[in-house]
Design an enzyme around this catalytic site. Structure first.
Site, PDB file in Angstrom:
ATOM      1  CB  THR A 183      -0.841  -0.062   1.291  1.00 24.85           C
ATOM      2  OG1 THR A 183      -1.716  -1.169   1.177  1.00 24.85           O
ATOM      3  CG2 THR A 183      -1.621   1.197   1.561  1.00 24.85           C
ATOM      4  CB  THR A 234       0.780   0.624   5.260  1.00 20.28           C
ATOM      5  OG1 THR A 234       0.890  -0.643   4.594  1.00 20.28           O
ATOM      6  CG2 THR A 234       2.103   0.952   5.933  1.00 20.28           C
ATOM      7  N   GLY A 235      -0.865  -1.761   6.818  1.00 21.21           N
ATOM      8  CA  GLY A 235      -0.762  -2.948   7.654  1.00 21.21           C
ATOM      9  C   GLY A 235      -2.030  -3.771   7.539  1.00 21.21           C
TER      10      GLY A 235
HETATM   11  N1  ASP Z   1      -4.032  -1.751   5.048  1.00 21.64           N
HETATM   12  C1  ASP Z   1      -4.251  -2.366   3.767  1.00 21.64           C
HETATM   13  C2  ASP Z   1      -5.501  -3.181   3.812  1.00 21.64           C
HETATM   14  O1  ASP Z   1      -5.739  -3.858   4.783  1.00 21.64           O
HETATM   15  C3  ASP Z   1      -3.115  -3.258   3.321  1.00 21.64           C
HETATM   16  C4  ASP Z   1      -1.718  -2.709   3.485  1.00 21.64           C
HETATM   17  O2  ASP Z   1      -1.530  -1.645   4.075  1.00 21.64           O
HETATM   18  O3  ASP Z   1      -0.778  -3.348   2.977  1.00 21.64           O
HETATM   19  O4  ASP Z   1      -6.223  -3.207   2.826  1.00 21.64           O
END
Ligand code: ASP
Length: 316
Positions: A183, A234-235
């Site tokens: 992301t 992000t996560g």
């Molecule tokens: N937070 C994003 C989601 O859960 C994914 C990511 O940040 O890699 O869609």
């Protein structure tokens, strides 16, 4: 007034030795190109909002990252994207979720903010709005990426979803395809002291049922308030949604008087860890102070400010 631009390209199990030299160079160049774009806007007296949108657009155009062109595949083999944007000077916000065939989802989020009278549009309705706003639909082939496709093929016959980082397999799935994309997000403080934040993602590989994470949700994945901070997360989105991460950082500053760094650390390294949520965020305040904070092994990240400081880093 000092100005600052901070970006991320995803957090996860990003550890030294995991990327080869060529990959390291591609990420470094990708992050630096995005910083260049947004920094020039701030340097020329542009707004934090414009810097955030244009910076994220550069990251969305780069297939190394799980957003825009590099978005991951859903259970049905589609690319469904989420994005959000917030202007800390007036609390305006725009977001889109589960949208296909939009080259730059963050630009559609800005259209939603400025011209829809709404905050969050989803799916075919968001696409209809995009066409009304004069945006062109980008064909599926633009979003095809062999690595992303292979990553999806490996788990498409299961009900597992996967965060787009090496080793971030959910529900115990043991495949470890080794792709390390993420992301994207940007936060900025401009020379007027105005803040803005934005986030854009393809979400999780093999996601089903119109799954939407934290990225397009104002207060969870993205938040901006000139009086406190601008945040992009992000996560593992389900945890970030339940912890209302971005707004929680802002609240700790507003109601408890915590510094930017202390507020970020409390949310990411304490509260989120106790809930079992992995990931991180980028943050900036109106004085140009910034923070990268993550509880994962690494986070693709970068920063450039008017003090002449510059950072591009991946590992913890
Ligand atoms: N937070 C994003 C989601 O859960 C994914 C990511 O940040 O890699 O869609």
């Amino acid at each position: 007034m000092p100005f600052t631009l901070v970006i991320h390209g995803g957090a996860g199990k990003i550890t030294p030795g995991m990327l080869n030299k060529e990959e390291e160079q591609k990420y470094t160049e990708g992050l630096a190109a995005a910083l260049d774009k947004g920094y020039k806007i701030l340097q020329n007296g542009g707004t934090a909002l414009d810097a955030v949108v244009d910076t994220i657009s550069v990251l969305e155009d780069n297939p190394m990252f799980n957003a825009g062109r590099g978005a991951v595949f859903t259970k049905k083999g589609l690319n469904e994207m989420d994005a959000s944007l917030m202007d800390g000077s007036n609390f305006m916000a725009g977001a889109i979720a589960g949208v296909r065939n939009i080259k730059n989802p963050i630009q559609l989020a800005r259209e939603v903010m400025l011209h829809s009278g709404h905050v969050l549009l989803s799916g075919s309705g968001a696409a209809e709005f995009a066409i009304n706003q004069g945006m062109t639909m980008t064909p599926d082939e633009y979003f095809f990426n062999q690595q992303r496709y292979d990553q999806w093929v490996e788990i498409r016959d299961t009900n597992f979803t996967q965060l787009d980082h090496k080793g971030d397999n959910l529900k115990g799935h043991s495949a470890d395809p080794g792709y390390k994309f993420g992301t994207v997000g940007a936060v900025a403080c401009d020379e007027q002291g105005n803040l803005a934040a934005g986030t854009s993602t393809g979400g999780m590989t093999n996601k089903r049922f119109g799954r939407i994470g934290d990225s397009p949700v104002i207060g969870a994945g993205t938040y901006a308030n000139n009086n406190t901070c601008a945040i992009s997360c992000t996560g593992h989105g389900e945890f970030f949604l339940r912890a209302v991460v971005a707004y929680d950082v802002s609240c700790l500053m507003e109601y408890k008087g915590l510094s930017l760094k202390d507020a970020c650390a409390l949310v990411i390294k304490d509260k989120l860890v106790k809930m079992g949520g992995e990931g991180g965020l980028i943050a900036v305040d109106a004085k140009g102070n910034y923070d990268f904070c993550f509880n994962s092994a690494g986070m693709y990240r970068g920063m450039r400010n008017s003090e002449g400081e510059e950072v591009v880093a991946f590992y913890g």
